[in-house]
Enzyme design. Structure first.
Site, PDB file in Angstrom:
ATOM      1  N   TYR A 243       0.830  -1.205   0.000  1.00 51.60           N
ATOM      2  CA  TYR A 243       0.000   0.000   0.000  1.00 51.60           C
ATOM      3  C   TYR A 243       0.866   1.259   0.000  1.00 51.60           C
ATOM      4  CZ  TYR A 243      -4.653  -2.032   0.852  1.00 51.60           C
ATOM      5  OH  TYR A 243      -5.855  -2.682   0.743  1.00 51.60           O
TER       6      TYR A 243
ATOM      7  N   LYS B  29       3.668 -15.396   1.995  1.00 50.59           N
ATOM      8  CA  LYS B  29       3.856 -16.064   0.699  1.00 50.59           C
ATOM      9  C   LYS B  29       5.366 -16.286   0.542  1.00 50.59           C
ATOM     10  CE  LYS B  29       2.366 -17.553  -3.342  1.00 50.59           C
ATOM     11  NZ  LYS B  29       1.530 -18.768  -3.473  1.00 50.59           N
TER      12      LYS B  29
ATOM     13  N   ASP C 161      -2.416 -18.370  -0.093  1.00 52.07           N
ATOM     14  CA  ASP C 161      -3.414 -19.069  -0.919  1.00 52.07           C
ATOM     15  C   ASP C 161      -4.061 -20.198  -0.126  1.00 52.07           C
ATOM     16  OD1 ASP C 161      -0.910 -20.280  -0.957  1.00 52.07           O
ATOM     17  OD2 ASP C 161      -0.987 -20.836  -3.079  1.00 52.07           O
TER      18      ASP C 161
ATOM     19  N   ASP D 297      -6.077  -7.359   3.985  1.00 56.27           N
ATOM     20  CA  ASP D 297      -7.237  -6.726   3.357  1.00 56.27           C
ATOM     21  C   ASP D 297      -8.129  -7.801   2.742  1.00 56.27           C
ATOM     22  OD1 ASP D 297      -8.890  -4.694   2.236  1.00 56.27           O
ATOM     23  OD2 ASP D 297      -7.861  -4.987   0.314  1.00 56.27           O
TER      24      ASP D 297
ATOM     25  N   ASP E 177     -11.903  -9.616   4.447  1.00 61.33           N
ATOM     26  CA  ASP E 177     -13.220  -9.642   3.794  1.00 61.33           C
ATOM     27  C   ASP E 177     -13.740 -11.082   3.722  1.00 61.33           C
ATOM     28  OD1 ASP E 177     -13.276  -6.892   3.293  1.00 61.33           O
ATOM     29  OD2 ASP E 177     -14.026  -7.159   1.242  1.00 61.33           O
TER      30      ASP E 177
HETATM   31  C1  IPM Z   1     -10.334  -1.824   4.141  1.00 57.21           C
HETATM   32  C2  IPM Z   1     -10.680  -1.184   2.834  1.00 57.21           C
HETATM   33  C3  IPM Z   1      -9.608  -0.171   2.469  1.00 57.21           C
HETATM   34  C4  IPM Z   1      -8.322  -0.946   2.298  1.00 57.21           C
HETATM   35  C5  IPM Z   1      -9.922   0.688   1.246  1.00 57.21           C
HETATM   36  C6  IPM Z   1     -11.220   1.423   1.393  1.00 57.21           C
HETATM   37  C7  IPM Z   1      -8.799   1.632   0.960  1.00 57.21           C
HETATM   38  O1  IPM Z   1     -10.865  -2.136   1.849  1.00 57.21           O
HETATM   39  O2  IPM Z   1     -10.192  -1.102   5.143  1.00 57.21           O
HETATM   40  O3  IPM Z   1     -10.220  -3.048   4.188  1.00 57.21           O
HETATM   41  O4  IPM Z   1      -8.013  -1.442   1.221  1.00 57.21           O
HETATM   42  O5  IPM Z   1      -7.570  -1.035   3.264  1.00 57.21           O
HETATM   43 MG    MG Z   2     -10.779  -4.132   2.554  1.00 56.33          MG
END
Ligand code: IPM
Ligand code: MG
Length: 357
Positions: free
Chosen positions: A137, A187, A219, A243, A247
């Site tokens: 990032y 990884k 993975d 990240d 999710d």
């Molecule tokens: C998160 C989000 C952010 C990230 C975005 C909105 C920049 O997806 O906090 O997980 O990628 O970190």
């Molecule tokens: Mg995210």
């Protein structure tokens, strides 16, 4: 003197879920001063930068930040510095909020909402500890350019040992308060940063002989998360893997709208550790403004703010219990509703308020 909380609602469903969270927060702590500032696409639309000067000044003098969400399709294709997400990118970097803590739990009664079989997610209780201020990032160079007439782009994944060390410590300390297991995800079969990551995590692990450590390639980790999610306790990983995996972990619960997060760093205030608290879910522009978004993640983020930034575990637990009771009583927002008619954002928040003890 009363503590100031910076309220940054942002875009999409951010304002509606944040409003619900502020209602709950001010109910348990009427002494707090909640001040709002505009960030993200809302700021860009008004001709300001994604992180406006006004928002920065407010954050500087606050005990913690309650953040909604940022991101709107109209800014797709713009460079990062002109995108809503830049607000979050700068807040994380400038306050050095390196530790992103994302607890993932399934509320009893919601197992059937998961896309996995209920028996796989029953009792699921894990935390993703994501490194938040390093890796791909933030590494430089990071740019798009034309070389010999050909368009190219580069992002740089860079880690320094101290960055890995401090996030590993957060994971091991947290594991000590839980089931004492850390899974480090990397990884290392391909990436140099991952080889360093693994070495440093193993070094830190020696200070925590009471905590069991194992390693997974990213993975494989993605696969194990849908195969045996309840086995995980604390997962620690670098920024982008975290990240993606957070999710995935979040949706195991049936709704990404139920998961809060805390981003913590080195800054302390008189009242606790400075931090930014936000739902894991994004801005969900497709359902924004309809009053149907699930405010659970925002409400639980407010609870995390109380715990970490205001040293107020008692009220954090009060909120968490009230949310649990609301679910146990059958309160459901649209994305979770099955038999019962769905509650809107405000009605769900009202149910939580009514269940505060
Ligand atoms: C998160 C989000 C952010 C990230 C975005 C909105 C920049 O997806 O906090 O997980 O990628 O970190
Ligand atoms: Mg995210």
């Amino acid at each position: 003197m009363s503590d100031t909380i910076a309220i940054l609602p942002g875009d999409g469903i951010g304002p509606e879920v944040t409003r619900a969270a502020v209602r709950v927060l001010t109910q348990v702590r009427p002494d707090l001063t909640c001040e709002q500032a505009v960030v993200g696409g809302a700021a860009l639309r008004a001709g300001m930068p994604a992180l406006s000067g006004q928002a920065r000044v407010l954050c500087d003098r606050s005990a913690g930040i309650l953040f909604g969400s940022v991101g709107l399709p109209e800014f797709d294709g713009k460079p990062l510095a002109e995108r809503p997400e830049y607000a979050l990118f700068l807040l994380r970097r400038d306050y050095e909020l390196y530790a992103n803590v994302r607890p993932v739990r399934v509320f009893p009664g919601l197992e059937d909402a998961s896309s996995l079989k209920a028996e796989l997610v029953r009792g699921l209780d894990l935390v993703v500890v994501r490194e938040l201020t390093g890796g791909i990032y933030y590494g430089q160079p990071k740019e798009q350019r034309v070389v010999d007439g050909i368009e190219e782009a580069v992002d740089t994944m860079l880690y320094r040992a101290p960055e890995i060390e401090r996030i590993a410590r957060v994971a091991f300390e947290l594991a000590r308060t839980r089931r004492k297991r850390v899974t480090s995800v990397d990884k290392q079969n391909i990436l140099e940063t991952s080889r360093l990551w693994r070495r440093v995590v193993e070094r830190v692990a020696r200070e925590y002989p009471d905590v069991a450590l194992d390693h997974l390639l990213v993975d494989n980790a993605a696969m194990q998360l849908v195969r045996r999610p309840a086995d995980f306790d604390v997962i620690v990983t670098e920024n982008m893997f975290g990240d993606i995996l957070s999710d995935e972990a979040a949706i195991l619960t049936g709704s990404i709208g139920t998961l809060p997060s805390a981003s913590l760093g080195t800054k302390r205030t008189a009242s606790g550790q400075f931090g930014l608290y936000e739902p894991i879910s994004g801005s969900a522009p497709d359902i924004a403004g309809q009053g149907i978004a699930n405010p659970t993640a925002a409400i639980l983020s407010a609870a995390m703010l109380l715990r970490h930034s205001l040293n107020d575990d008692a009220n954090a637990q009060r909120i968490e219990r009230a949310v649990e009771r609301a679910y146990a009583l059958g309160a459901r927002t649209a994305e979770l509703a099955s038999e019962t008619p769905p509650l809107g954002t405000d009605a769900f928040a009202a149910t939580v308020l009514a269940n505060l003890r």
